[in-house]
Design an enzyme around this catalytic site. Structure first.
Site, PDB file in Angstrom:
ATOM      1  N   ARG A  97      41.006  11.959  13.074  1.00  0.00           N
ATOM      2  CA  ARG A  97      42.206  12.495  13.528  1.00  0.00           C
ATOM      3  C   ARG A  97      42.264  13.741  13.662  1.00  0.00           C
ATOM      4  O   ARG A  97      42.949  14.252  14.937  1.00  0.00           O
ATOM      5  CB  ARG A  97      43.210  11.980  12.197  1.00  0.00           C
ATOM      6  N   ASP A 121      47.237   6.828   9.829  1.00  0.00           N
ATOM      7  CA  ASP A 121      46.136   6.601   9.010  1.00  0.00           C
ATOM      8  C   ASP A 121      46.485   6.387   7.507  1.00  0.00           C
ATOM      9  O   ASP A 121      47.388   5.933   7.123  1.00  0.00           O
ATOM     10  CB  ASP A 121      45.024   7.518   8.875  1.00  0.00           C
TER      11      ASP A 121
HETATM   12  N1  EPU Z   1      53.683  16.459  10.539  1.00  0.00           N
HETATM   13  C1  EPU Z   1      54.752  16.251  11.654  1.00  0.00           C
HETATM   14  N2  EPU Z   1      54.921  16.640  12.839  1.00  0.00           N
HETATM   15  C2  EPU Z   1      53.883  17.355  13.225  1.00  0.00           C
HETATM   16  C3  EPU Z   1      52.840  17.836  12.301  1.00  0.00           C
HETATM   17  C4  EPU Z   1      52.735  17.418  11.122  1.00  0.00           C
HETATM   18  O1  EPU Z   1      55.740  15.221  11.001  1.00  0.00           O
HETATM   19  O2  EPU Z   1      53.809  17.654  14.669  1.00  0.00           O
HETATM   20  C5  EPU Z   1      54.017  16.084   9.216  1.00  0.00           C
HETATM   21  C6  EPU Z   1      52.878  15.174   8.887  1.00  0.00           C
HETATM   22  O3  EPU Z   1      53.069  13.974   9.104  1.00  0.00           O
HETATM   23  C7  EPU Z   1      52.483  15.326   7.322  1.00  0.00           C
HETATM   24  C8  EPU Z   1      52.819  16.750   7.304  1.00  0.00           C
HETATM   25  O4  EPU Z   1      53.575  17.274   8.596  1.00  0.00           O
HETATM   26  O5  EPU Z   1      53.503  14.755   6.742  1.00  0.00           O
HETATM   27  C9  EPU Z   1      51.847  17.888   7.229  1.00  0.00           C
HETATM   28  O6  EPU Z   1      51.071  17.882   8.098  1.00  0.00           O
HETATM   29  P1  EPU Z   1      50.152  19.058   8.768  1.00  0.00           P
HETATM   30  O7  EPU Z   1      50.052  19.051  10.196  1.00  0.00           O
HETATM   31  O8  EPU Z   1      50.180  20.343   7.693  1.00  0.00           O
HETATM   32  O9  EPU Z   1      48.570  18.263   8.044  1.00  0.00           O
HETATM   33  P2  EPU Z   1      47.379  18.148   9.044  1.00  0.00           P
HETATM   34  O10 EPU Z   1      47.014  19.362  10.002  1.00  0.00           O
HETATM   35  O11 EPU Z   1      47.386  16.575   9.588  1.00  0.00           O
HETATM   36  C10 EPU Z   1      45.539  19.012   7.319  1.00  0.00           C
HETATM   37  C11 EPU Z   1      44.199  18.619   6.653  1.00  0.00           C
HETATM   38  C12 EPU Z   1      44.566  17.510   5.679  1.00  0.00           C
HETATM   39  C13 EPU Z   1      45.588  18.323   4.489  1.00  0.00           C
HETATM   40  C14 EPU Z   1      46.838  19.005   5.450  1.00  0.00           C
HETATM   41  C15 EPU Z   1      47.801  19.740   4.497  1.00  0.00           C
HETATM   42  C16 EPU Z   1      42.706  18.663   8.512  1.00  0.00           C
HETATM   43  C17 EPU Z   1      41.806  18.097   9.451  1.00  0.00           C
HETATM   44  N3  EPU Z   1      43.443  17.915   7.850  1.00  0.00           N
HETATM   45  O12 EPU Z   1      46.015  18.004   8.043  1.00  0.00           O
HETATM   46  O13 EPU Z   1      43.518  17.329   5.021  1.00  0.00           O
HETATM   47  O14 EPU Z   1      45.970  17.427   3.697  1.00  0.00           O
HETATM   48  O15 EPU Z   1      46.275  19.841   6.485  1.00  0.00           O
HETATM   49  O16 EPU Z   1      47.050  20.698   3.892  1.00  0.00           O
HETATM   50  O17 EPU Z   1      42.578  20.035   8.364  1.00  0.00           O
HETATM   51  C18 EPU Z   1      41.991  15.881   3.808  1.00  0.00           C
HETATM   52  O18 EPU Z   1      41.338  16.964   4.002  1.00  0.00           O
HETATM   53  O19 EPU Z   1      41.845  15.056   3.013  1.00  0.00           O
HETATM   54  C19 EPU Z   1      43.329  15.754   4.658  1.00  0.00           C
HETATM   55  C20 EPU Z   1      44.135  15.005   4.844  1.00  0.00           C
END
Ligand code: EPU
Length: 425
Positions: A97, A121
């Site tokens: 992702r 996911d």
């Molecule tokens: N969200 C939205 N709209 C958006 C963006 C996010 O609704 O446009 C929501 C998501 O659905 C979620 C929340 O906001 O419920 C948090 O999402 P965020 O964008 O902060 O997370 P991410 O960038 O998708 C990264 C890490 C995750 C980690 C989270 C929070 C990466 C590749 N992934 O995800 O890591 O849990 O930040 O810290 O950097 C892991 O390593 O196991 C993992 C899932």
């Protein structure tokens, strides 16, 4: 039937010794994407030898880059051409992702980006509305067709005032990478403040970007015409470091975690101290020792500097053998409690209600076959397996391999009885 791999764990060993932490998965993938912003050769250090790095390397190759990943040297070298392709195909995006992080840099470099929609996911739906809304405010046109996000900025991106409804890590990164070469000034309010965001800001700065407010909720970006390639060391993986800290605590062990940054784990280490562990900050990391059965600790996941969602399953595992009951609240990913059904197979007593879980500590867990549903759920199950009586087999180990480089070798060095085994698929 082809054999697939699982981890066989015989519980009961106390972990003791030293372990080194490499660079953060959730930083290095974004640093690789950021390299796209500058023509020439960018080199990243402290890169973990994990599958996601390979997938990102393959994605960059398809965009026209030359990529050499050397797991021995822990480096990735990326040769970025003057002209890039701008399409990220579904076959790679569906495998990882985080591929969405090429959206911002491709739009900035090519004026166009076609990136497959990642879909949901195992930990929840994970929207992109904040990525898209922010890019539109920077002047991009974004459509969704045939499963792809099609973004264009024919006249180039223009700086703007942006705010996020929620401090999303991914949206902050997309908008930052789009803004650094946009014309004029961009302000991103309610930006994420994770150490991985600080890491990418530092790399972009050394590439020539002008960014103010690094590490705060308001990032101010003054667009520059172009960026130069750099060499950069990846920030240590705080989630891997935190997983070792829980492993030491749950096994009543004594583990020195090196090349880690205790200041990135303040709340988690404080929770372990509350559970009864002795946590000592050292020059290059920290040492965690535990002698008695842990006490239950309540957890509320929140964006940084709050308690990280990526350590929630490991703390549920800890609470499942603790003295007393704990309330765990998950505020980021709605489906992250799915793994508790697997933990229940080991005898854990966890009751979930919406985004809350009540964990009542048991004196003992008993080994059983279980299945990892995502990286962190997998880590939580391994930790539970380390203390369960008898044998636990954790299936779908490929999830764990995505985030933990050399995990089995490190566990064995610390004294755990863990083996990678082939099982019929
Ligand atoms: N969200 C939205 N709209 C958006 C963006 C996010 O609704 O446009 C929501 C998501 O659905 C979620 C929340 O906001 O419920 C948090 O999402 P965020 O964008 O902060 O997370 P991410 O960038 O998708 C990264 C890490 C995750 C980690 C989270 C929070 C990466 C590749 N992934 O995800 O890591 O849990 O930040 O810290 O950097 C892991 O390593 O196991 C993992 C899932």
């Amino acid at each position: 039937m082809d054999p697939v791999e699982a981890l066989r764990i015989v519980g009961g060993s106390r972990l003791s010794g030293e372990v080194d932490v490499l660079g953060a998965k959730n930083s290095v993938l974004k640093l690789m994407a950021a390299a796209l912003l500058a023509e020439g050769r960018t080199v990243l250090y402290d890169v973990p030898g994990i599958l996601d790095v390979e997938i990102m390397a393959e994605l960059l190759r398809r965009l026209g880059c030359g990529v050499a990943h050397d797991p021995e040297q822990r480096t990735v070298s990326i040769e970025v051409p003057a002209a890039l392709e701008h399409r990220a195909d579904y076959d790679l995006v569906r495998r990882m992702r985080a591929s969405i992080c090429v959206l911002g840099p491709l739009l900035a470099r090519c004026g166009a980006a076609d990136v497959a929609l990642p879909g949901g996911d195992n930990i929840g739906s994970r929207g992109l509305d904040m990525h898209v809304g922010g890019l539109q405010r920077l002047g991009a046109e974004v459509a969704s067709e045939h499963g792809y996000l099609l973004a264009t900025a024919p006249g180039g991106l223009r700086g703007a005032s942006l705010w996020l409804d929620f401090p999303s890590v991914g949206a902050t990164e997309t908008l930052l990478m789009a803004a650094v070469t946009a014309s004029g000034r961009t302000v991103i309010d309610n930006a994420a403040r994770e150490p991985e965001i600080v890491d990418i800001c530092r790399m972009l700065e050394s590439m020539g970007a002008r960014i103010g407010g690094i590490g705060t909720s308001t990032l101010e970006v003054e667009g520059v015409a172009s960026l130069r390639p750099v060499e950069h060391h990846t920030v240590p993986d705080r989630i891997v470091a935190g997983t070792w800290a829980v492993a030491a605590t749950i096994t009543l062990g004594d583990v020195r975690v090196r090349r880690a940054r205790a200041e990135h784990l303040e709340i988690a280490l404080d929770k372990l101290a509350t559970a009864g562990a002795s946590v000592e900050v050292t020059d290059d990391g920290f040492r965690v020792r535990m002698e008695t059965r842990p006490s239950a600790v309540d957890i509320v996941t929140l964006p940084y500097p709050g308690f990280p969602t990526d350590l929630q399953p490991q703390f549920i595992a800890l609470n499942s053998v603790a003295e007393g009951a704990a309330l765990v609240t998950e505020n980021l990913f709605e489906a992250r409690f799915r793994f508790v059904h697997e933990l229940a197979r080991l005898g854990a007593d966890v009751h979930t209600e919406g985004h809350h879980a009540i964990v009542r500590g048991r004196e003992r867990l008993s080994g059983a076959p279980v299945e990892a549903t995502d990286i962190r759920a997998g880590a939580g199950l391994v930790l539970a397996g380390l203390v369960a009586e008898g044998e636990t087999t954790v299936h779908e180990v490929h999830h764990i391999d995505r985030g933990y480089s050399g995990f089995v070798a490190d566990l064995r060095r610390l004294g755990a009885d863990v083996t990678r085994v082939g099982v019929p698929s």
